[in-house]
Design a protein around this motif. Structure first.
Motif, short mmCIF file in Angstrom:
data_model
loop_
_atom_site.label_atom_id
_atom_site.label_comp_id
_atom_site.label_asym_id
_atom_site.label_seq_id
_atom_site.Cartn_x
_atom_site.Cartn_y
_atom_site.Cartn_z
N LEU A 68 0.83 -1.21 0.01
CA LEU A 68 0.12 0.07 0.22
C LEU A 68 0.82 1.29 0.07
CD1 LEU A 68 -3.06 0.50 0.61
CD2 LEU A 68 -2.66 0.87 2.93
N ASN A 69 0.47 2.17 -0.78
CA ASN A 69 1.27 3.54 -0.89
C ASN A 69 2.57 3.35 -0.70
OD1 ASN A 69 -1.37 4.73 -0.28
ND2 ASN A 69 -1.43 4.22 1.75
N PHE A 70 3.10 2.54 -1.59
CA PHE A 70 4.61 2.25 -1.50
C PHE A 70 5.52 3.35 -2.27
CE2 PHE A 70 8.32 -0.01 -3.61
CZ PHE A 70 9.00 -0.09 -2.37
N ARG A 71 6.42 3.81 -1.39
CA ARG A 71 7.40 5.07 -2.03
C ARG A 71 6.65 6.06 -2.52
NH1 ARG A 71 12.30 3.37 -1.35
NH2 ARG A 71 13.10 5.19 -2.84
N SER A 72 5.58 6.50 -1.80
CA SER A 72 5.03 8.00 -2.15
C SER A 72 5.59 9.19 -1.42
CB SER A 72 3.49 7.64 -1.78
OG SER A 72 3.24 7.30 -0.54
N GLY A 73 6.81 9.04 -0.87
CA GLY A 73 7.47 10.40 -0.41
C GLY A 73 7.09 9.93 1.19
N LEU A 74 8.01 10.94 1.90
CA LEU A 74 8.24 11.05 3.43
C LEU A 74 6.96 11.99 3.87
CD1 LEU A 74 11.81 11.08 3.61
CD2 LEU A 74 10.58 9.09 3.43
N GLY A 75 6.29 12.54 3.31
CA GLY A 75 5.23 13.42 3.81
C GLY A 75 4.26 12.86 4.83
N ARG A 76 3.96 11.60 4.62
CA ARG A 76 3.08 10.96 5.66
C ARG A 76 3.67 10.20 7.02
NH1 ARG A 76 1.16 7.65 1.95
NH2 ARG A 76 2.53 5.94 2.38
N ILE A 77 4.90 9.73 6.59
CA ILE A 77 5.50 9.15 7.62
C ILE A 77 5.96 10.33 8.67
CG2 ILE A 77 7.90 8.95 6.45
CD1 ILE A 77 6.43 6.52 9.44
N GLN A 78 6.42 11.60 8.02
CA GLN A 78 6.99 12.65 8.90
C GLN A 78 5.80 13.11 9.91
OE1 GLN A 78 10.21 14.01 8.96
NE2 GLN A 78 9.15 14.72 10.74
N GLN A 79 4.58 13.42 9.07
CA GLN A 79 3.52 13.56 9.88
C GLN A 79 3.08 12.59 11.18
OE1 GLN A 79 1.84 16.36 10.03
NE2 GLN A 79 0.00 16.14 11.05
N ALA A 80 3.34 11.53 10.69
CA ALA A 80 3.25 10.27 11.91
C ALA A 80 3.97 10.48 13.06
CB ALA A 80 2.99 9.04 11.08
N VAL A 81 5.27 10.63 12.63
CA VAL A 81 6.22 10.80 13.76
C VAL A 81 5.94 11.98 14.63
CG1 VAL A 81 7.89 9.09 12.91
CG2 VAL A 81 8.05 11.73 12.24
N ASP A 82 5.64 13.08 13.88
CA ASP A 82 5.18 14.42 14.47
C ASP A 82 4.19 14.25 15.45
OD1 ASP A 82 7.33 15.63 13.04
OD2 ASP A 82 5.92 16.73 11.67
#
Length: 416
Positions: A14-28
């Motif tokens: 799912l959503n493979f390699r679609s940038g780091l925006g989502r994971i960055q928001q998640a860690v925030d």
């Protein structure tokens, strides 16, 4: 635990390699757990796991509480998230997975669902913060620059090797792949790289210069040959390496150089005897692992890894052994290329191909011109009954295959 694994597996692909925006928001949203501990960030086509295993033993030997995040797993999903070599307990895994699940409700207001690897990465980050670890040895998933793990700032970045793998994602040249791997270098930090081709080395050098990264290169700033380690940080002779294969000296050298840099930066004492013991006792499941006196397991799941395996098999032939190979892989991998390589480079070695229980594994309709073994279990059992001291069996191919065979051999061992 079953429910959590089902939830995770529903996100594979799912959503493979679609940038780091989502994971960055998640860690925030989770309060940036990844900033709670120093990180050594490891990438490379092959050798990542072995290099991490050497470092884990070196740091543990010096009293550190060492976290590791690696993939794929060989036995259970928990094995990806360890502290001092001990996998995360089911109870902790479930609790932290629920925490991530809760956070995702907020995340979904602005972003898509998290992928399988993103979810695992977040669970690891939370666990390591909660356990107050001294440092984290963090393995990338694929590449570096766009990898989920690249939301961290590693104190030291390591590149273990650069070869052609995952070209569909990383690019179809060594330079393009090197660009992705060097994407984990961070401003003003340090990087340690293996002995790379001149093309890859230039890319890394350029990236390091642009970020004022102190770059340490194998063969130039440090080296290990025949157990003798040489560096401006230390000279150690007659080291014994716990992992078999000449190339493991390269991984041990990377690990040792990085360990010495990390300890030196913190002005912490290094005990030479502990270093020697740590390197000698290092093991790594499924990577040229001697699971029985005459059986090796090696997840050589791409051509660069297979090259290393072939070198080792040839060494064993020269020592008078009679090697055989049992190969199992997934249909989606370049199994034809791998089989052709084995046949061409080890023409005198008996090669058998088999299927296994994982969905998408090879069967007799996929492979022509090779000896097919219907049951790897029966084949291994027959080999062990008939083998004499000079016979060796190398079981190789997909890490999923290795994982399954390893589980079978260990369970069989307990029954006997």
């Amino acid at each position: 635990m079953f429910e959590v694994e089902e939830w995770l597996h529903s996100r594979i692909g799912l959503n493979f390699r679609s940038g780091l925006g989502r994971i960055q928001q998640a860690v925030d949203l989770l309060g940036n757990p990844e900033k709670s501990y120093p990180i050594i960030h490891v990438t490379g086509t092959n050798g990542k796991g072995s290099t991490i295993a050497f470092m884990r033993e070196l740091f543990m030997g010096h009293g550190k509480k060492v976290a590791t995040f690696t993939s794929p797993h060989i036995v259970s999903i928990n094995d990806r998230i360890c502290i001092n070599g001990q996998p995360i307990a089911d109870a902790d895994f479930i609790r932290l997975a629920n925490q991530v699940k809760e956070m995702e409700k907020t995340l979904l207001q602005t972003h898509d669902q998290l992928s399988f690897f993103e979810l695992l990465t977040l669970i690891a980050f939370l666990y390591f913060r909660e356990q107050a670890v001294d440092l984290v040895l963090l393995e990338v998933g694929i590449g570096g620059l766009l990898d989920t793990t690249n939301v961290v700032t590693g104190e030291i970045a390591i590149i273990t090797s650069i070869g052609l793998d995952h070209q569909e994602t990383l690019g179809d040249s060594i330079a393009a792949i090197a660009e992705q791997k060097a994407g984990i270098f961070k401003d003003g930090k340090k990087a340690v790289i293996a002995k790379l081709t001149s093309e890859a080395r230039l890319v890394c050098q350029k990236k390091a210069d642009s970020l004022a990264v102190d770059l340490y290169q194998a063969g130039q700033d440090f080296s290990m040959l025949n157990g003798n380690f040489s560096s401006s940080l230390a000279n150690l002779s007659q080291l014994k390496i716990g992992l078999e294969g000449a190339y493991q000296q390269e991984n041990a050298a990377l690990a040792l150089q990085t360990f010495l840099l990390f300890m030196g930066e913190r002005k912490e004492a290094v005990d030479e005897q502990v270093v020697r013991q740590a390197l000698e006792k290092t093991h790594w499941a499924g990577r040229l692992e001697r699971i029985r006196p005459q059986i090796y397991l090696d997840g050589a799941h791409n051509l660069p890894a297979l090259t290393r395996l072939v070198e080792f098999v040839k060494e064993k032939e020269q020592e008078g052994y009679r090697p055989r190979i049992l190969f199992g892989a997934l249909k989606r991998k370049d199994y034809q290329g791998m089989l052709a390589y084995l046949t061409e480079n080890l023409p005198q070695v008996e090669l058998k191909v088999t299927g296994f229980d994982y969905q998408g594994s090879l069967d007799e309709t996929d492979v022509t011109g090779y000896d097919i073994v219907p049951s790897y279990r029966e084949f291994i059992s027959s080999f062990e009954e008939r083998a004499d001291t000079q016979d060796l069996l190398f079981i190789t191919g997909s890490l999923y295959f290795i994982s399954e065979v390893r589980g079978y051999l260990l369970a069989h061992e307990q029954m006997n």
